[in-house]
Scaffold this active site. Structure first.
Site, short mmCIF file in Angstrom:
data_model
loop_
_atom_site.label_atom_id
_atom_site.label_comp_id
_atom_site.label_asym_id
_atom_site.label_seq_id
_atom_site.Cartn_x
_atom_site.Cartn_y
_atom_site.Cartn_z
N SER A 145 0.86 -1.20 0.00
CA SER A 145 0.00 0.00 0.00
C SER A 145 0.88 1.24 0.00
O SER A 145 2.06 1.18 0.40
CB SER A 145 -0.86 0.01 1.27
N TYR A 160 -2.25 -0.21 10.74
CA TYR A 160 -2.37 -0.67 9.34
C TYR A 160 -1.07 -0.36 8.58
O TYR A 160 -0.52 -1.25 7.91
CB TYR A 160 -3.55 0.02 8.66
N1 LIG Z 1 -8.76 -0.62 -1.26
C1 LIG Z 1 -7.70 0.13 -1.03
O1 LIG Z 1 -7.81 1.36 -1.00
C2 LIG Z 1 -6.35 -0.51 -0.83
C3 LIG Z 1 -5.22 0.33 -0.90
C4 LIG Z 1 -3.97 -0.23 -0.68
C5 LIG Z 1 -3.85 -1.57 -0.40
N2 LIG Z 1 -4.96 -2.36 -0.33
C6 LIG Z 1 -4.78 -3.78 0.00
O2 LIG Z 1 -5.38 -4.55 -1.01
C7 LIG Z 1 -5.63 -5.86 -0.51
C8 LIG Z 1 -6.99 -6.31 -1.00
O3 LIG Z 1 -7.98 -5.47 -0.47
P1 LIG Z 1 -9.19 -4.87 -1.32
O4 LIG Z 1 -8.98 -3.40 -1.37
O5 LIG Z 1 -9.36 -5.62 -2.58
O6 LIG Z 1 -10.41 -5.09 -0.30
P2 LIG Z 1 -11.58 -6.18 -0.20
O7 LIG Z 1 -12.49 -6.07 -1.37
O8 LIG Z 1 -12.15 -6.00 1.15
O9 LIG Z 1 -10.79 -7.56 -0.30
C9 LIG Z 1 -10.12 -8.12 0.80
C10 LIG Z 1 -9.97 -9.60 0.54
O10 LIG Z 1 -9.22 -10.18 1.62
C11 LIG Z 1 -9.93 -11.34 2.03
N3 LIG Z 1 -9.63 -11.66 3.42
C12 LIG Z 1 -9.79 -10.90 4.52
N4 LIG Z 1 -9.45 -11.59 5.62
C13 LIG Z 1 -9.06 -12.82 5.20
C14 LIG Z 1 -8.60 -13.99 5.85
N5 LIG Z 1 -8.45 -14.06 7.19
N6 LIG Z 1 -8.29 -15.07 5.10
C15 LIG Z 1 -8.44 -15.03 3.76
N7 LIG Z 1 -8.86 -13.96 3.09
C16 LIG Z 1 -9.17 -12.86 3.81
C17 LIG Z 1 -11.39 -11.04 1.78
O11 LIG Z 1 -12.11 -12.26 1.57
P3 LIG Z 1 -13.05 -13.00 2.64
O12 LIG Z 1 -13.72 -11.93 3.44
O13 LIG Z 1 -14.00 -13.77 1.75
O14 LIG Z 1 -12.14 -13.89 3.40
C18 LIG Z 1 -11.30 -10.31 0.45
O15 LIG Z 1 -11.27 -11.22 -0.62
C19 LIG Z 1 -5.47 -5.76 1.01
O16 LIG Z 1 -4.23 -6.34 1.38
C20 LIG Z 1 -5.46 -4.27 1.26
O17 LIG Z 1 -4.73 -3.94 2.43
C21 LIG Z 1 -6.20 -1.86 -0.57
#
Ligand SMILES: NC(=O)c1ccc[n+]([C@@H]2O[C@H](COP(=O)([O-])OP(=O)(O)OC[C@H]3O[C@@H](n4cnc5c(N)ncnc54)[C@H](OP(=O)(O)O)[C@@H]3O)[C@@H](O)[C@H]2O)c1
Length: 246
Positions: free
Chosen positions: A141, A154
């Site tokens: 991130s 975070y």
């Molecule tokens: N959105 C942003 O602004 C942003 C910015 C920078 C970085 N990121 C990073 O991008 C990554 C993906 O996030 P996203 O933005 O795509 O959000 P998201 O739509 O909420 O996706 C998060 C994913 O992680 C899974 N997850 C959560 N806890 C888990 C666990 N214990 N075991 C297995 N899977 C788990 C969720 O699936 P289940 O709930 O089905 O398990 C979901 O598929 C994260 O690492 C986040 O920190 C996001």
């Protein structure tokens, strides 16, 4: 070997960046192996990819359980014979100020965002050593570079992932294993829903919806890195929405 025919494991594949990456890679001919906790969402994604002519399998995986992460990597080998790319993407972002003492959320972030990535590395390395190479990617991130109020824990997890992945890069290049982090700014996904502080949640939701990247923008960056020739190791792609100031 380009993306076509590569076997790619993706954690956090049930929504957002993980799901979009699964679709993009499958469209380009990769065989994708999808893990997350929500079986219904994973099954819908496998059905959509398969209907589109792609190849995908899924297995319910909680990345806080090392055995389940290992089982997901093993599924890739059992179904498709190898593991070319391990994409450690699962994460959560319950932002809050430290004085609120949301200790359970701190622990959860450490377990999923840091230990989940380590378990992915642990699952992939022996397989990649045996097959003579591979690629390990983690979703980091902009918060892996900068800390602000509400993001102490975070950002701490994402700083840790950046450090771990750089150590991995230094150690494993000799084994033909590429290491990369993708570091997005705000992306319009479901991630905001993990925030329990109402004001922070509303602010994050507003920013992501007003100028955030789309999940496919990040997926395309990951696809670019995977598609490079084996002698080219993209180590980080940091991408922000054009309007994001910090
Ligand atoms: N959105 C942003 O602004 C942003 C910015 C920078 C970085 N990121 C990073 O991008 C990554 C993906 O996030 P996203 O933005 O795509 O959000 P998201 O739509 O909420 O996706 C998060 C994913 O992680 C899974 N997850 C959560 N806890 C888990 C666990 N214990 N075991 C297995 N899977 C788990 C969720 O699936 P289940 O709930 O089905 O398990 C979901 O598929 C994260 O690492 C986040 O920190 C996001």
């Amino acid at each position: 070997m380009s993306i076509e025919d590569k076997v790619v494991v993706i954690t956090g594949a049930s929504s957002g960046i993980g799901a979009a990456t699964a679709k993009v890679l499958a469209e380009k001919g990769a065989k994708v192996v999808l893990g997350a906790r929500r079986a219904d969402r994973l099954n819908e994604l496998v059905t959509a990819i398969t209907a589109n002519g792609g190849q995908a399998v899924a297995q319910v995986t909680d990345v806080t359980d090392q055995k389940q992460v290992q089982a997901l990597a093993d599924l890739a080998v059992a179904k498709f014979g190898r593991l070319d790319v391990m994409f450690n993407n699962a994460g959560l972002m319950p932002l809050s100020e430290l004085h609120l003492l949301k200790v359970a959320e701190w622990e959860r972030m450490i377990d999923v965002n840091i230990k989940g990535v380590l378990y992915g590395i642990a699952a992939a390395l022996p397989i990649m050593h045996q097959q003579g190479g591979g690629q390990i990617i983690a979703t980091d991130s902009v918060a892996g570079h900068f800390v602000h109020p509400n993001t102490a824990v975070y950002a701490g997890t994402k700083f840790a992932v950046r450090t771990i992945m750089e150590g991995l890069r230094q150690e494993e290049g000799k084994n033909h294993i590429r290491a990369m982090i993708v570091s997005p700014g705000a992306v319009e996904t479901e991630l905001y829903s993990t925030i329990t502080d109402p004001a922070v949640r509303e602010n994050t939701y507003h920013n992501e919806r007003s100028y955030g990247l789309k999940d496919i923008d990040v997926a395309n960056a990951v696809a670019y890195a995977i598609d490079q020739p084996e002698n080219v190791s993209i180590n980080e792609i940091l991408l922000r929405p054009t309007e994001q100031p910090l």
